[in-house]
Design a protein around this motif. Structure first.
Motif, PDB file in Angstrom:
ATOM      1  N   HIS A  17       0.831  -1.220   0.000  1.00  0.00           N
ATOM      2  CA  HIS A  17       0.000   0.000   0.000  1.00  0.00           C
ATOM      3  C   HIS A  17       0.861   1.264   0.000  1.00  0.00           C
ATOM      4  CE1 HIS A  17      -3.363  -2.640   0.533  1.00  0.00           C
ATOM      5  NE2 HIS A  17      -2.902  -3.084   1.683  1.00  0.00           N
ATOM      6  N   LYS A  48      -1.853   2.519  -2.589  1.00  0.00           N
ATOM      7  CA  LYS A  48      -2.439   3.185  -1.423  1.00  0.00           C
ATOM      8  C   LYS A  48      -3.955   3.145  -1.591  1.00  0.00           C
ATOM      9  CE  LYS A  48       1.280   6.559  -0.726  1.00  0.00           C
ATOM     10  NZ  LYS A  48       1.613   8.001  -0.763  1.00  0.00           N
ATOM     11  N   ASP A  49      -4.690   3.311  -0.507  1.00  0.00           N
ATOM     12  CA  ASP A  49      -6.152   3.277  -0.591  1.00  0.00           C
ATOM     13  C   ASP A  49      -6.713   4.331  -1.534  1.00  0.00           C
ATOM     14  OD1 ASP A  49      -6.338   1.090   1.048  1.00  0.00           O
ATOM     15  OD2 ASP A  49      -6.959   2.217   2.829  1.00  0.00           O
TER      16      ASP A  49
END
Length: 137
Positions: A17, A48-49
């Motif tokens: 992430h 990453k989110d």
């Protein structure tokens, strides 16, 4: 490691992430569905989110995609593995990603637009659990 190997690659913890953007252009056209799925799961693990990914796959429904299919005798890594956008969307969803934007229609003015499926992806992020409200009397 795009997913050609059937053994999962283990990335160093600092890569999990860690990336804002990952792309896989003109690679998935050479992968079978299982390798595509492994690759998409790896993309999800790296993003990453709030990150995004760009992918391109073959598109059997596009004019030049079908022409290439007809001209190719059988699948090989050096050739194309032919899928439809619906198949790719299924793999994307099962890998924990979602389609943000995709090429809306083939366009003969561009080889890739007229042959491939192009999509911008984002991770599916679970909403944080909300604690239930407890009435206190």
């Amino acid at each position: 490691d795009a997913g050609f190997s059937d053994k999962p690659r283990h990335y160093a913890p600092q890569h999990k992430h860690a990336y804002d953007f990952v792309y896989c252009f003109d690679v998935m056209v050479h992968m079978d569905a299982h390798a595509m799925f492994r690759c998409l799961k790896r993309i999800r693990a790296l993003l990453k989110d709030e990150g995004k990914a760009f992918i391109s796959t073959s598109n059997l429904l596009a004019p030049d995609g079908f022409r290439r299919f007809e001209a190719q005798e059988k699948y090989s890594v050096g050739g194309f593995y032919f899928v439809t956008p619906e198949t790719v969307r299924c793999l994307v969803s099962r890998a924990g990603l979602r389609v943000v934007r995709e090429l809306s229609a083939p366009d003969a003015s561009n080889t890739y637009y007229n042959r491939d499926y192009l999509a911008l992806l984002a991770p599916v992020v679970e909403a944080p659990a909300i604690a239930p409200v407890v009435a206190v009397s």
